[in-house]
Design a protein around this motif. Structure first.
Motif, PDB file in Angstrom:
ATOM      1  N   GLY A  36       0.827  -1.212   0.000  1.00  0.00           N
ATOM      2  CA  GLY A  36       0.000   0.000   0.000  1.00  0.00           C
ATOM      3  C   GLY A  36       0.854   1.253   0.000  1.00  0.00           C
ATOM      4  N   THR A  37       0.160   2.392  -0.088  1.00  0.00           N
ATOM      5  CA  THR A  37       0.862   3.668  -0.255  1.00  0.00           C
ATOM      6  C   THR A  37       1.278   4.246   1.098  1.00  0.00           C
ATOM      7  N   VAL A  38       2.497   4.737   1.163  1.00  0.00           N
ATOM      8  CA  VAL A  38       2.986   5.400   2.380  1.00  0.00           C
ATOM      9  C   VAL A  38       3.405   6.830   2.007  1.00  0.00           C
ATOM     10  N   GLU A  39       2.944   7.801   2.793  1.00  0.00           N
ATOM     11  CA  GLU A  39       3.361   9.199   2.576  1.00  0.00           C
ATOM     12  C   GLU A  39       4.492   9.503   3.539  1.00  0.00           C
ATOM     13  N   ILE A  40       5.625   9.957   2.990  1.00  0.00           N
ATOM     14  CA  ILE A  40       6.776  10.260   3.851  1.00  0.00           C
ATOM     15  C   ILE A  40       6.985  11.771   3.852  1.00  0.00           C
ATOM     16  N   GLU A  41       6.940  12.330   5.049  1.00  0.00           N
ATOM     17  CA  GLU A  41       7.096  13.781   5.184  1.00  0.00           C
ATOM     18  C   GLU A  41       8.476  14.077   5.769  1.00  0.00           C
ATOM     19  N   GLY A  42       9.151  15.078   5.211  1.00  0.00           N
ATOM     20  CA  GLY A  42      10.440  15.500   5.780  1.00  0.00           C
ATOM     21  C   GLY A  42      11.607  14.645   5.341  1.00  0.00           C
ATOM     22  N   LEU A  43      11.403  13.831   4.304  1.00  0.00           N
ATOM     23  CA  LEU A  43      12.493  12.977   3.817  1.00  0.00           C
ATOM     24  C   LEU A  43      13.706  13.830   3.438  1.00  0.00           C
ATOM     25  N   GLU A  65       6.672  12.620  -5.850  1.00  0.00           N
ATOM     26  CA  GLU A  65       6.475  13.687  -4.859  1.00  0.00           C
ATOM     27  C   GLU A  65       5.062  14.210  -4.953  1.00  0.00           C
ATOM     28  N   ASP A  66       4.517  14.750  -3.849  1.00  0.00           N
ATOM     29  CA  ASP A  66       3.210  15.391  -3.951  1.00  0.00           C
ATOM     30  C   ASP A  66       3.399  16.741  -4.639  1.00  0.00           C
ATOM     31  N   LYS A  67       2.292  17.429  -4.888  1.00  0.00           N
ATOM     32  CA  LYS A  67       2.372  18.667  -5.695  1.00  0.00           C
ATOM     33  C   LYS A  67       3.302  19.716  -5.094  1.00  0.00           C
ATOM     34  N   GLY A  68       3.204  19.917  -3.780  1.00  0.00           N
ATOM     35  CA  GLY A  68       4.007  20.949  -3.137  1.00  0.00           C
ATOM     36  C   GLY A  68       5.459  20.534  -2.935  1.00  0.00           C
ATOM     37  N   GLY A  69       5.792  19.290  -3.229  1.00  0.00           N
ATOM     38  CA  GLY A  69       7.152  18.792  -3.005  1.00  0.00           C
ATOM     39  C   GLY A  69       7.447  18.566  -1.521  1.00  0.00           C
ATOM     40  N   GLN A  70       6.410  18.570  -0.678  1.00  0.00           N
ATOM     41  CA  GLN A  70       6.601  18.396   0.766  1.00  0.00           C
ATOM     42  C   GLN A  70       6.688  16.923   1.156  1.00  0.00           C
ATOM     43  N   LYS A  71       5.927  16.100   0.423  1.00  0.00           N
ATOM     44  CA  LYS A  71       5.849  14.684   0.804  1.00  0.00           C
ATOM     45  C   LYS A  71       6.289  13.795  -0.340  1.00  0.00           C
ATOM     46  N   VAL A  72       6.837  12.652   0.013  1.00  0.00           N
ATOM     47  CA  VAL A  72       7.160  11.635  -0.982  1.00  0.00           C
ATOM     48  C   VAL A  72       6.092  10.548  -0.847  1.00  0.00           C
TER      49      VAL A  72
END
Ligand code: S3P
Length: 431
Positions: A36-43, A65-72
């Motif tokens: 499943g999908t994992v969102e990684i913040e601050g990588l 990356e998400d749109k803002g480039g904040q999360k992978v």
């Protein structure tokens, strides 16, 4: 590439440092094994974790990356579904990429070849291939299977009871990752505890894993791995350069927000306090079982020399270069022992520190497993070299701030291995 640094007296500001390198590698690798999908913040988007990311992409893992480039956003493929890559996997300069991935590749039903850059191809890999082979792994490589490149033919693995011959979180983590492909209990005994980010993340993902007394880590496999998000705190090893720079400044004041303060990593804070520095930890909280806090340092308090012994080395192993700089400006002698592992890092860091800080006027004696540093020397600007090592380059930059005259550091292209934007932040904070 060279950089020239002029001396400065002050150090002031409030910053966040980039994400923790160790936790970033683990977030990528373990998320790739979740279904499943994992969102990684601050990588941490530095060369080392990017080596892990590119290897995972070559193994068929979808990472964007998400749109803002904040999360992978990583689409985990589950435990057994890596795709056999069409080419060699390249770990670049990153020991963590190579060693941790080997644990996973050993159990996947694919054939892979793994290599790294010139520095990584010289670093000891027998410490990982040997325990993995005891688990049944089919690994071969140069120098009797002790140096990269390695070939790995994934196979069925069995649990292991292992007494660690060196304190190494990378070796421990490789075994823990390989244990995911076994049935039963794997037990790892460590004399001196190394960083436990893998254990904490496995627990967060649902593993039955515990640390018993006598330094034993026990994991019971199999278990169902699940997570939707992981948040990576700031890297205390990157913060360390600014903590020391602030402590050495004349009346400077620094706040670093959102720093990981896992007790297996906070040796730097304990040693700075012992040296007499004013350091405070506040706003304590937790991200996915990792303790996090804001740090405050007030400069202008004279530092004194200390003794740093074997039991604390794993908790500050990457901070010795910058602690050596703190020792150079302290009163009295600092003795560092039990640090032989520094000889097999990105470069021989004991040799690099004694030669480069020596060029700046430092009085440093190299021992087989440590350094003796005489504080209070007249530190002068000089032409120094990074030895291709990110942490040596950054430690020299901190020394240069308080040296007499200008310093040129050669080979600063190594810095983005762990800390892209380091020199810009250093410039912004120093005055
Ligand atoms: C790391 C562990 C340490 C450290 C390295 C990162 C990790 O190495 O020096 O920068 O992420 O597990 P060892 O475990 O080999 O000492």
């Amino acid at each position: 590439m060279d950089i020239t640094i002029e001396p400065r007296g002050g150090f002031k500001g409030q910053v966040k440092v980039p994400g923790d390198k160790s936790i970033s590698h683990r977030a990528l690798i373990l998320s790739s094994l979740v279904e499943g999908t994992v969102e990684i913040e601050g990588l941490l988007k530095a060369d080392d974790p990017l080596s892990t990311l590119h290897c995972l992409k070559s193994l068929g893992v979808d990472i964007a990356e998400d749109k803002g480039g904040q999360k992978v956003i990583l689409k985990g493929v589950g435990l057994h579904n890596y795709i056999e890559p069409g080419d060699i996997l390249d770990a670049g300069n990153s020991g963590t990429t190579a060693r941790l991935l080997l644990g996973v590749l050993a159990g996947q039903p694919i054939f892979t070849v793994l290599t790294g850059d010139r520095s990584l191809r010289k670093r000891p890999m027998g410490r990982v291939s040997e325990p993995l082979k005891m688990m049944g792994a089919q690994i071969d490589g140069r120098a009797g299977g002790t140096l990269l490149p390695f070939s790995v033919r994934g196979t069925k693995l069995k649990p292991l009871h292992y007494v660690m011959p060196v304190a190494s979180a990378q070796v421990k983590s490789a075994i823990l990752l390989a244990s995911l492909y076994t049935q039963g209990n794997t037990v790892i005994a460590e004399d001196i505890p190394s960083r436990d980010h893998t254990e904490r993340m496995l627990l967060y993902l649902g593993a039955r894993i515990s640390r018993e007394r006598e330094g034993k880590v026990v994991i019971e496999n199999p278990f169902r791995m699940a997570a939707e998000s992981i948040r990576v705190p700031g890297d205390i090893s990157s913060a360390a350069f600014f903590l020391v720079a602030a402590a050495l400044s004349h009346g400077g004041e620094l706040v670093i927000e959102e720093v990981g303060i896992n007790p297996t990593r906070t040796g730097i804070l304990n040693i700075l306090l012992q040296m007499g520095a004013r350091v405070e930890i506040f706003n304590q909280r937790e991200y996915n079982l990792e303790p996090v806090a804001d740090l405050y340092v007030k400069g202008g308090v004279p530092l004194k020399g200390v003794e740093i012994t074997a039991e604390v080395i794993p908790s500050l192993v990457d901070e010795i270069p910058v602690l050596a700089v703190a020792a150079l400006f302290a009163e009295g002698e600092t003795v560092i022992r039990g640090a032989g592992e520094l000889r097999v890092k990105e470069t021989d860091r004991l040799q690099a520190l004694s030669s480069e800080l020596g060029k700046m006027g430092g009085k440093i004696k190299e021992m087989p497993d440590g350094l003796v540093i005489q504080g209070g020397a007249h530190v002068c600007g000089a032409r120094c070299q990074s030895h291709g090592d990110h942490r040596i380059a950054m430690a020299l930059a901190v020394a240069a701030l308080y040296a007499r005259g200008e310093t040129v550091i050669e080979g600063v292209d190594a810095v983005p291995v762990s800390f892209p934007g380091f020199f810009e932040m250093l410039d912004q904070l120093s005055c």
